[in-house]
Design an enzyme around this catalytic site. Structure first.
Site, PDB file in Angstrom:
ATOM      1  N   HIS A  61       0.834  -1.217   0.000  1.00 51.08           N
ATOM      2  CA  HIS A  61       0.000   0.000   0.000  1.00 51.08           C
ATOM      3  C   HIS A  61       0.862   1.258   0.000  1.00 51.08           C
ATOM      4  O   HIS A  61       0.418   2.312  -0.438  1.00 51.08           O
ATOM      5  CB  HIS A  61      -0.964  -0.016   1.186  1.00 51.08           C
ATOM      6  N   ASP A  62       2.098   1.154   0.488  1.00 46.24           N
ATOM      7  CA  ASP A  62       3.004   2.295   0.394  1.00 46.24           C
ATOM      8  C   ASP A  62       3.437   2.523  -1.053  1.00 46.24           C
ATOM      9  O   ASP A  62       3.333   3.625  -1.585  1.00 46.24           O
ATOM     10  CB  ASP A  62       4.241   2.035   1.282  1.00 46.24           C
ATOM     11  N   GLY A  67       4.907   5.969  -5.065  1.00 46.19           N
ATOM     12  CA  GLY A  67       6.094   5.113  -4.979  1.00 46.19           C
ATOM     13  C   GLY A  67       6.410   4.744  -3.532  1.00 46.19           C
ATOM     14  O   GLY A  67       5.702   5.147  -2.597  1.00 46.19           O
ATOM     15  N   ASP A  69       7.765   5.300  -0.421  1.00 43.51           N
ATOM     16  CA  ASP A  69       8.290   6.510   0.228  1.00 43.51           C
ATOM     17  C   ASP A  69       7.757   6.666   1.646  1.00 43.51           C
ATOM     18  O   ASP A  69       7.848   7.744   2.238  1.00 43.51           O
ATOM     19  CB  ASP A  69       7.894   7.756  -0.588  1.00 43.51           C
ATOM     20  N   SER A  71       4.909   7.098   2.624  1.00 45.12           N
ATOM     21  CA  SER A  71       3.803   8.059   2.755  1.00 45.12           C
ATOM     22  C   SER A  71       2.636   7.417   3.520  1.00 45.12           C
ATOM     23  O   SER A  71       1.891   8.109   4.210  1.00 45.12           O
ATOM     24  CB  SER A  71       3.332   8.555   1.378  1.00 45.12           C
ATOM     25  N   GLU A  83      -2.713   9.065   4.499  1.00 46.37           N
ATOM     26  CA  GLU A  83      -3.413   8.055   3.680  1.00 46.37           C
ATOM     27  C   GLU A  83      -4.155   7.032   4.536  1.00 46.37           C
ATOM     28  O   GLU A  83      -4.890   6.194   4.023  1.00 46.37           O
ATOM     29  CB  GLU A  83      -2.383   7.340   2.792  1.00 46.37           C
ATOM     30  N   PRO A 158      -5.882  -1.581  -5.731  1.00 46.54           N
ATOM     31  CA  PRO A 158      -6.982  -2.427  -6.205  1.00 46.54           C
ATOM     32  C   PRO A 158      -7.952  -2.759  -5.080  1.00 46.54           C
ATOM     33  O   PRO A 158      -7.557  -2.812  -3.918  1.00 46.54           O
ATOM     34  CB  PRO A 158      -6.265  -3.686  -6.699  1.00 46.54           C
TER      35      PRO A 158
END
Ligand code: HEM
Length: 280
Positions: A61-62, A67, A69, A71, A83, A158
């Site tokens: 999921h990162d 990319g 990172d 996040s 996120e 997905p």
């Protein structure tokens, strides 16, 4: 070879081949990094084998959002929307505290050196090994982002009710191909309760389940049963009878997944002190 396999894998502003990473990135700055992460992952997986799945899914999921990172690890603040509350992550993505533990250990050994994005990548590999999966070498040197994308987390990942064509599109948009998709989707089910044959053990039983038409997620069964499943069906059959081919492809595709780097994020990135917040 048919059309689907020949489709080029476009990378829209991301590196997925030749990323700016290297195997010995921490050789002089933090030589014990692999050992430290491995010990922490071992501790987490021995205490509860389900933790292995959390590490792997966090990494996936990162990497599909801006990319690889880290996040995905950022908390909401006044300045930044993270996120974690996006539809694909909320109430289902877990293991954040496990990553904090590893980061804390690394900060006391090699402060400010090892990125959270690299921790996620190494931890996913180590988790797979601990549940019986293959080993692969990991290029390192990822940077942590100073931003996150709630929108991309909603749109790039997905979903379980999605059709095969939509999922294929999401993988090719990341520079991955259909072979990567079928092999990596095995990571999804193999080490969780979704693999009801051998949960918590990484093997190829997911593909035999699909052959029987008993895939738990619609999206998974689509790889064997969809009208568009010409290529994917052959791959499912191959991995169902050949566990070594599956392991080899899985390792290769995990390296490709980990190599998804957004050049802009990389250029402006940092090594966070705390994986949940950008440095001040
Ligand atoms: C092919 C498209 C994929 C779809 C549609 C999909 C969807 C899902 C869904 C709906 C779940 C259940 C979440 C929950 O119980 O809350 C799940 C779990 C999981 N996915 Fe995926 N996934 C996909 C690909 C992947 C890939 C490529 C990986 C990693 C390489 C991955 C790793 C995992 C893991 C490890 C879990 C179990 C998490 C847990 O036990 O908490 N998935 N996935």
């Amino acid at each position: 070879m048919s059309l689907l396999l020949m489709l080029p894998s476009f990378s829209f502003g991301i590196y997925s081949s030749n990323p700016p990473l290297s195997l010995d990135y921490y050789k002089s700055t933090c030589p014990t990094v692999l050992e430290i992460v491995r010990k922490e992952v071992e501790c987490a997986v021995f205490s509860d084998p389900r933790n292995a799945a959390f590490f792997v899914r966090l990494h996936f999921h990162d990497c599909f959002v801006q990319g690889c990172d880290a996040s995905v690890l950022l908390e909401d603040t006044i300045m930044l929307q993270g996120e974690k509350k996006s539809s694909n992550n909320i109430n289902s993505l877990k293991g954040y505290r496990l990553i904090d533990r590893i980061k804390n250990k690394l900060e006391s050994e090699c402060p400010g050196i090892v990125s959270c994005a690299d921790i996620l990548t190494i931890a996913a590999r180590d988790a797979i090994i601990l549940v019986g999966g293959p080993y692969w070498d990991i290029p390192l040197g990822r940077k942590d982002s100073k931003t996150a994308s709630y929108t991309q987390a909603d749109t790039n990942l997905p979903t379980a009710d999605e059709g095969l064509v939509g999922i294929m599109d999401k993988f090719t948009s990341q520079g991955l191909n259909i072979i990567d998709m079928v092999a990596l989707a095995g990571g999804d089910n193999n080490i969780t309760a979704m693999d009801y044959v051998t949960p918590n053990l990484f093997d190829n039983s997911f593909y035999t389940i699909l052959l029987r038409g008993e895939g738990l997620l619609h999206s998974d069964q689509e790889m064997f049963s969809s009208l568009f499943a010409i290529e994917t069906k052959e791959l499912v059959k191959k991995y169902a009878i050949d566990p070594i081919a599956f392991f080899e492809q899985f390792s290769e595709s995990m390296v490709k997944l980990g190599n998804i780097i957004d050049p802009d994020t990389f250029a402006t990135g940092e090594v966070r002190k705390n994986c949940r917040f950008v440095n001040t």
